[in-house]
Design an enzyme around this catalytic site. Structure first.
Site, PDB file in Angstrom:
ATOM      1  N   THR A   1     -33.343 -61.735  17.199  1.00 41.08           N
ATOM      2  CA  THR A   1     -33.128 -62.749  16.167  1.00 41.08           C
ATOM      3  C   THR A   1     -32.862 -62.076  14.832  1.00 41.08           C
ATOM      4  O   THR A   1     -33.306 -60.958  14.569  1.00 41.08           O
ATOM      5  CB  THR A   1     -34.360 -63.660  16.012  1.00 41.08           C
ATOM      6  OG1 THR A   1     -35.507 -62.857  15.702  1.00 41.08           O
ATOM      7  CG2 THR A   1     -34.620 -64.449  17.283  1.00 41.08           C
TER       8      THR A   1
ATOM      9  N   ASN B   1     -31.871 -60.084  11.721  1.00 40.67           N
ATOM     10  CA  ASN B   1     -31.312 -58.762  11.445  1.00 40.67           C
ATOM     11  C   ASN B   1     -31.386 -57.805  12.632  1.00 40.67           C
ATOM     12  O   ASN B   1     -30.735 -56.773  12.634  1.00 40.67           O
ATOM     13  CB  ASN B   1     -32.036 -58.125  10.248  1.00 40.67           C
ATOM     14  CG  ASN B   1     -31.794 -58.890   8.964  1.00 40.67           C
ATOM     15  OD1 ASN B   1     -30.754 -59.514   8.800  1.00 40.67           O
ATOM     16  ND2 ASN B   1     -32.757 -58.844   8.057  1.00 40.67           N
TER      17      ASN B   1
ATOM     18  N   ASN C   1     -36.312 -54.079  18.635  1.00 43.06           N
ATOM     19  CA  ASN C   1     -36.464 -52.928  17.732  1.00 43.06           C
ATOM     20  C   ASN C   1     -37.293 -51.826  18.393  1.00 43.06           C
ATOM     21  O   ASN C   1     -38.245 -51.299  17.821  1.00 43.06           O
ATOM     22  CB  ASN C   1     -37.093 -53.360  16.409  1.00 43.06           C
ATOM     23  CG  ASN C   1     -38.435 -54.040  16.573  1.00 43.06           C
ATOM     24  OD1 ASN C   1     -38.695 -54.718  17.573  1.00 43.06           O
ATOM     25  ND2 ASN C   1     -39.313 -53.870  15.603  1.00 43.06           N
TER      26      ASN C   1
ATOM     27  N   HIS D   1     -51.960 -50.927  21.078  1.00 41.36           N
ATOM     28  CA  HIS D   1     -51.304 -50.662  19.805  1.00 41.36           C
ATOM     29  C   HIS D   1     -51.470 -49.191  19.437  1.00 41.36           C
ATOM     30  O   HIS D   1     -52.579 -48.653  19.461  1.00 41.36           O
ATOM     31  CB  HIS D   1     -51.918 -51.549  18.721  1.00 41.36           C
ATOM     32  CG  HIS D   1     -51.092 -51.678  17.500  1.00 41.36           C
ATOM     33  ND1 HIS D   1     -50.938 -50.645  16.598  1.00 41.36           N
ATOM     34  CD2 HIS D   1     -50.355 -52.712  17.016  1.00 41.36           C
ATOM     35  CE1 HIS D   1     -50.155 -51.046  15.609  1.00 41.36           C
ATOM     36  NE2 HIS D   1     -49.781 -52.292  15.836  1.00 41.36           N
TER      37      HIS D   1
ATOM     38  N   TRP E   1     -51.370 -47.578  16.653  1.00 42.29           N
ATOM     39  CA  TRP E   1     -52.193 -47.283  15.486  1.00 42.29           C
ATOM     40  C   TRP E   1     -53.649 -47.636  15.729  1.00 42.29           C
ATOM     41  O   TRP E   1     -54.558 -46.829  15.536  1.00 42.29           O
ATOM     42  CB  TRP E   1     -51.676 -48.042  14.259  1.00 42.29           C
ATOM     43  CG  TRP E   1     -52.546 -47.912  13.041  1.00 42.29           C
ATOM     44  CD1 TRP E   1     -53.460 -48.819  12.583  1.00 42.29           C
ATOM     45  CD2 TRP E   1     -52.600 -46.804  12.137  1.00 42.29           C
ATOM     46  NE1 TRP E   1     -54.078 -48.367  11.443  1.00 42.29           N
ATOM     47  CE2 TRP E   1     -53.563 -47.121  11.138  1.00 42.29           C
ATOM     48  CE3 TRP E   1     -51.941 -45.576  12.054  1.00 42.29           C
ATOM     49  CZ2 TRP E   1     -53.875 -46.259  10.086  1.00 42.29           C
ATOM     50  CZ3 TRP E   1     -52.241 -44.730  11.008  1.00 42.29           C
ATOM     51  CH2 TRP E   1     -53.193 -45.069  10.047  1.00 42.29           C
ATOM     52  N   TRP E   2     -53.899 -48.838  16.218  1.00 45.34           N
ATOM     53  CA  TRP E   2     -55.272 -49.333  16.313  1.00 45.34           C
ATOM     54  C   TRP E   2     -56.045 -48.745  17.487  1.00 45.34           C
ATOM     55  O   TRP E   2     -57.278 -48.799  17.496  1.00 45.34           O
ATOM     56  CB  TRP E   2     -55.287 -50.855  16.368  1.00 45.34           C
ATOM     57  CG  TRP E   2     -54.820 -51.461  15.080  1.00 45.34           C
ATOM     58  CD1 TRP E   2     -53.639 -52.107  14.843  1.00 45.34           C
ATOM     59  CD2 TRP E   2     -55.505 -51.430  13.830  1.00 45.34           C
ATOM     60  NE1 TRP E   2     -53.548 -52.485  13.535  1.00 45.34           N
ATOM     61  CE2 TRP E   2     -54.685 -52.085  12.883  1.00 45.34           C
ATOM     62  CE3 TRP E   2     -56.737 -50.917  13.402  1.00 45.34           C
ATOM     63  CZ2 TRP E   2     -55.051 -52.246  11.554  1.00 45.34           C
ATOM     64  CZ3 TRP E   2     -57.102 -51.071  12.081  1.00 45.34           C
ATOM     65  CH2 TRP E   2     -56.267 -51.727  11.170  1.00 45.34           C
TER      66      TRP E   2
ATOM     67  N   GLU F   1     -49.261 -61.879  17.147  1.00 49.66           N
ATOM     68  CA  GLU F   1     -50.062 -60.795  17.713  1.00 49.66           C
ATOM     69  C   GLU F   1     -51.540 -61.158  17.794  1.00 49.66           C
ATOM     70  O   GLU F   1     -52.243 -60.734  18.719  1.00 49.66           O
ATOM     71  CB  GLU F   1     -49.871 -59.528  16.881  1.00 49.66           C
ATOM     72  CG  GLU F   1     -50.338 -58.261  17.569  1.00 49.66           C
ATOM     73  CD  GLU F   1     -49.744 -57.023  16.919  1.00 49.66           C
ATOM     74  OE1 GLU F   1     -48.772 -56.476  17.465  1.00 49.66           O
ATOM     75  OE2 GLU F   1     -50.249 -56.623  15.863  1.00 49.66           O
TER      76      GLU F   1
END
Length: 285
Positions: free
Chosen positions: A65, A67, A156, A176, A178-179, A244
């Site tokens: 969707t 960009n 992406n 995730h 990072w987490w 999320e």
């Protein structure tokens, strides 16, 4: 020995292809005994021998969707064609909001794609909400009859290494990047009590990434239905959480049967720790 877990397929005994002891440096098994898939823990050859006899088909729905269309879609599909479920029947489902933005796509053998265009009627809605409403109807009308397993991803992302049948399961969640390396008390769960996505302090297993979810079509459909219900319930209370956070609430209650390590969705902006041995998918934030 096989464990029956849906009406049509059986899964090989976990001990025949998965060995968490090979990765003592990470969490390789959840508290509810689901495997966490890290490089070195699985034997893909055992799984290939089993699944190729069944001639399974895997769907990969990509949400495109705004960009993300021109910027990412062609690179996503090109990398998925090379690395996603190599040697298996794959159907790419492309959900997009503009027919004129679809690039030319050249696919390898046993690969096909279908394009679903999002309705202009809901153009001003949140892109993920629009996509999930459409996914719900497409799974009900089409996808559940066409594939044995289904993944949904945002465009992406880029596949860098083989994303194989070790990821297949009844319900698949992505850790995730990072987490995973943070403490649970810091997880950005929804903390407002009246929200459908609410998770109180002291609860929660992991923090899951919204970039990848998977499983059987019926289980993906169940998640989407619950997500849309959560959105509707929150609106009655004049609340609005994130996709999320609804996803994390869902997996807290409905434990995934397969959990993918951060190797399957790594953000290259982060310094790569020694636990990350083999990056399969890169997240382009």
């Amino acid at each position: 020995m096989y464990i029956c877990w849906n009406d049509h397929l059986e899964e090989p005994q976990l001990s025949a292809w998965f060995d968490p002891k090979k990765r003592p440096d990470v969490i390789a098994t959840t508290g509810w005994l689901a495997p966490v898939i890290w490089e070195g823990t699985y034997n893909r050859q055992v799984l290939d021998k089993y699944y190729k006899r069944l001639n399974i088909t895997i769907g990969l729905a990509v949400l495109v969707t705004g960009n993300f269309t021109r910027q990412y879609l062609k690179h996503f599909i090109k990398s998925a064609d090379k690395y996603f479920m190599v040697g298996y029947n794959v159907v790419f489902y492309i959900l997009m909001d503009n027919v004129y933005r679809l690039p030319y796509l050249e696919l390898g053998p046993r690969r096909s794609f279908k394009t679903f265009f999002l309705s202009d009627r809901d153009y001003y809605q949140d892109p993920i909400l629009r996509s999930m409403k459409n996914m719900e109807s497409k799974i009900i009308r089409h996808i559940q009859y066409e594939v044995n397993f289904l993944f949904t991803m945002t465009s992406n992302q880029i596949f860098k290494k083989d994303f194989g049948v070790e990821t297949l399961g009844q319900s698949v969640a992505q850790l995730h990047s990072w987490w995973y390396f943070k403490t649970p008390k810091d997880f950005p769960y929804e903390r407002r009590v009246k929200s459908a996505a609410f998770i109180p302090f002291g609860q929660g297993d992991f923090y899951y990434h919204s970039g990848i979810i998977g499983g059987t079509p019926s289980n993906v459909l169940t998640f989407i239905t619950q997500y849309l219900k959560g959105i509707a319930d929150d609106r009655t209370n004049e609340l609005d959480s994130t996709y999320e956070r609804y996803l994390n609430k869902y997996f807290l209650i409905n434990k995934p049967t397969r959990v993918l390590s951060p190797e399957y969705n790594w953000n290259p902006k982060f310094k790569t720790p020694p636990q990350i041995k083999h990056i399969k998918v890169v997240w382009l934030s």
